[in-house]
Design an enzyme around this catalytic site. Structure first.
Site, PDB file in Angstrom:
ATOM      1  N   GLY A  69       0.987  -1.110  -0.295  1.00  0.00           N
ATOM      2  CA  GLY A  69       0.001   0.541   0.345  1.00  0.00           C
ATOM      3  C   GLY A  69       0.754   1.412   0.094  1.00  0.00           C
ATOM      4  N   THR A  70       1.980   1.285   0.929  1.00  0.00           N
ATOM      5  CA  THR A  70       2.410   2.698   0.305  1.00  0.00           C
ATOM      6  C   THR A  70       3.392   3.091  -0.591  1.00  0.00           C
ATOM      7  OG1 THR A  70       3.538   1.645   3.413  1.00  0.00           O
ATOM      8  CG2 THR A  70       5.051   3.442   1.913  1.00  0.00           C
ATOM      9  N   ASN A 149      -7.666   3.511   9.600  1.00  0.00           N
ATOM     10  CA  ASN A 149      -7.254   2.826   9.373  1.00  0.00           C
ATOM     11  C   ASN A 149      -7.499   3.016  11.349  1.00  0.00           C
ATOM     12  OD1 ASN A 149      -5.460   4.876   8.433  1.00  0.00           O
ATOM     13  ND2 ASN A 149      -3.950   4.018   9.402  1.00  0.00           N
ATOM     14  N   GLN A 179      -8.011  -0.138   3.392  1.00  0.00           N
ATOM     15  CA  GLN A 179      -8.318  -0.650   4.365  1.00  0.00           C
ATOM     16  C   GLN A 179     -10.119  -0.742   4.099  1.00  0.00           C
ATOM     17  OE1 GLN A 179      -7.184  -1.578   7.718  1.00  0.00           O
ATOM     18  NE2 GLN A 179      -5.677  -0.762   7.579  1.00  0.00           N
ATOM     19  N   SER A 199      -3.155  -3.768  -0.608  1.00  0.00           N
ATOM     20  CA  SER A 199      -2.115  -4.281   0.389  1.00  0.00           C
ATOM     21  C   SER A 199      -2.529  -5.487   0.172  1.00  0.00           C
ATOM     22  CB  SER A 199      -1.815  -2.734   0.558  1.00  0.00           C
ATOM     23  OG  SER A 199      -0.967  -3.705   1.791  1.00  0.00           O
ATOM     24  N   HIS A 201      -1.648  -7.780   2.104  1.00  0.00           N
ATOM     25  CA  HIS A 201      -2.018  -8.130   3.858  1.00  0.00           C
ATOM     26  C   HIS A 201      -2.554  -7.503   4.450  1.00  0.00           C
ATOM     27  CE1 HIS A 201      -0.078  -4.697   6.315  1.00  0.00           C
ATOM     28  NE2 HIS A 201       0.497  -4.932   5.107  1.00  0.00           N
ATOM     29  N   THR A 237      12.251  -6.819 -11.889  1.00  0.00           N
ATOM     30  CA  THR A 237      11.794  -7.812 -12.547  1.00  0.00           C
ATOM     31  C   THR A 237      10.148  -7.987 -11.794  1.00  0.00           C
ATOM     32  OG1 THR A 237      13.964  -8.708 -12.361  1.00  0.00           O
ATOM     33  CG2 THR A 237      12.195 -10.578 -12.724  1.00  0.00           C
ATOM     34  N   CYS A 321       1.351   1.029  12.833  1.00  0.00           N
ATOM     35  CA  CYS A 321       2.209   1.612  12.545  1.00  0.00           C
ATOM     36  C   CYS A 321       2.646   3.265  13.029  1.00  0.00           C
ATOM     37  CB  CYS A 321       2.212   2.126  10.817  1.00  0.00           C
ATOM     38  SG  CYS A 321       0.403   2.934  10.903  1.00  0.00           S
TER      39      CYS A 321
END
Ligand SMILES: Cc1ncc(COP(=O)(O)O)c(C=O)c1O
Length: 376
Positions: A69-70, A149, A179, A199, A201, A237, A321
């Protein structure tokens, strides 16, 4: 153990892990290689990109696979701002964005763009009249997250989109849906965002993988340079197995969305927390169903996190975070939460692996914790 920290990250779904392993073994070749193995890997990559675009509600769109996401948010802000600098310099973001948007906007400001912040109300919801005031013909990028978030506040993306189309028709409308993806429907149609960040995860996929998905006509420039992979938009890659695993995680998340009982659990807990004057729910029933933040007067959030952890219940303070830094949450400050509540925030966030039994156990343990702190 009971894991209620799914907004920080989720446990990967075994099916996603199987997809990742199988694709890593069978399609290990570099998708840019000219030989047959490379061509097969490239085909799988193309299929994954098509699925991701469809699952994001932009079947004709472009997918940029990123490291999460970042990076997707950095790519969006740098990429849209630089590609559209010929039309103006103004960028609008909300005051409650994730640091990956806030700090990127700050960088753009240092490069000479004009960044304006749109405020929120006491529930953390975007102030639409402030947005309207700040939009102009010179606005080139607007970035408004879908679900916050820290509090679960849902931003009115369609209303914002309507204002953007009317007052800043050349602006690219980006939304950080990290989120919300897989929990809420992402607004589509002409008033919906031109680009979204996801994202893996956050919805039982793998860490280190995400995407920026953009509508076909959105003008963007790369911000990572090198061998020109991904149509020149993101050099490096391409991790084909990650792309396939992201598509799988998105599909599983979308399939499960209708079955989730998060809203019932959230409402049950809101009623339960109402039993203490010392406990204030942030957000409330109009917020996202999977995130529930509460502030406890007169304690630090860490005290509650540690007490719950002793009973093998894992929650976080306002956001994972920022929870290790001592600095105060910019979101809680923007919401003007009282000083004596602001330090005692804990966040519960649900995922597909949670159950109603876990909610009942949480209630028991939390009530014991409140008894203890009320006695001292
Ligand atoms: C709203 C929001 N945006 C972006 C991110 C960053 O995502 P990632 O961890 O994949 O870089 C997060 C992660 O917590 C988030 O909650």
């Amino acid at each position: 153990m009971i894991y209620f920290d799914n907004s920080a990250t989720t446990q990967p779904d075994p099916e996603v892990l199987r997809t990742f392993t199988a694709a890593s073994q069978a399609f290990f070749a570099n998708p840019s290689s000219l030989h047959g193995l490379g061509i097969e890997a490239d085909r799988l990559l193309g299929r994954a990109a098509q699925q991701v675009a469809e699952l994001a509600g932009m079947p004709d769109g472009t997918v940029v696979f990123t490291s999460g996401g970042t990076e997707a948010n950095n790519q969006a802000l740098f990429g849209f701002a630089r590609a559209n600098a010929g039309h103006g310099r103004r960028i609008l973001i909300s005051s409650v964005e994730h640091p990956s948007v806030l700090n990127t906007a700050e960088q753009l400001e240092a490069e000479g763009f004009e960044v304006l912040t749109v405020g929120t109300d006491g529930n953390g919801r975007l102030d639409l009249s402030d947005l309207e005031r700040k939009l102009s013909q010179k606005t080139i990028v607007v970035s408004i997250m879908h679900v916050n978030n820290e509090t679960g506040a849902i931003q009115p993306l369609e209303e914002a989109g309507r204002l953007i189309r009317r007052k800043a028709p050349r602006a690219v409308f980006h939304s950080d849906t990290v989120q919300s993806y897989g929990k809420l429907a992402i607004p589509g149609g002409p008033d919906g965002p031109d680009a979204i960040s996801v994202s893996a995860h956050k919805f039982h996929g793998l860490k280190g993988s995400g995407a920026l998905i953009l509508k076909r006509n959105a003008q963007i420039r790369p911000y990572l340079f090198g061998g020109g992979q991904q149509g020149g938009l993101r050099s490096g890659t391409v991790p084909v197995a990650h792309a396939a695993a992201l598509a799988k995680a998105m599909r599983l998340a979308e399939e499960a969305r209708g079955e989730l009982q998060f809203g019932e659990w959230r409402d049950e807990l809101i009623r339960f927390f109402g039993g203490w004057d010392k406990v204030r729910v942030l957000g409330g029933p109009e917020s996202a169903p999977h995130i529930l933040s509460v502030a406890i007067r007169g304690i630090r959030g860490e005290v509650a996190v540690n007490a719950l952890q002793e009973k093998e219940i894992y929650v976080s303070t306002s956001s994972a975070c920022s929870s290790r830094s001592r600095s105060e949450s910019h979101v809680l400050r923007a919401m003007r939460i009282d000083e004596d509540f602001r330090h005692g925030v804990i966040r519960l966030s649900f995922g597909r692996q949670n159950s109603r039994e876990e909610i009942l156990r949480f209630k028991e343990v939390f009530a014991e914790f409140m008894d203890t702190i009320e006695r001292v």
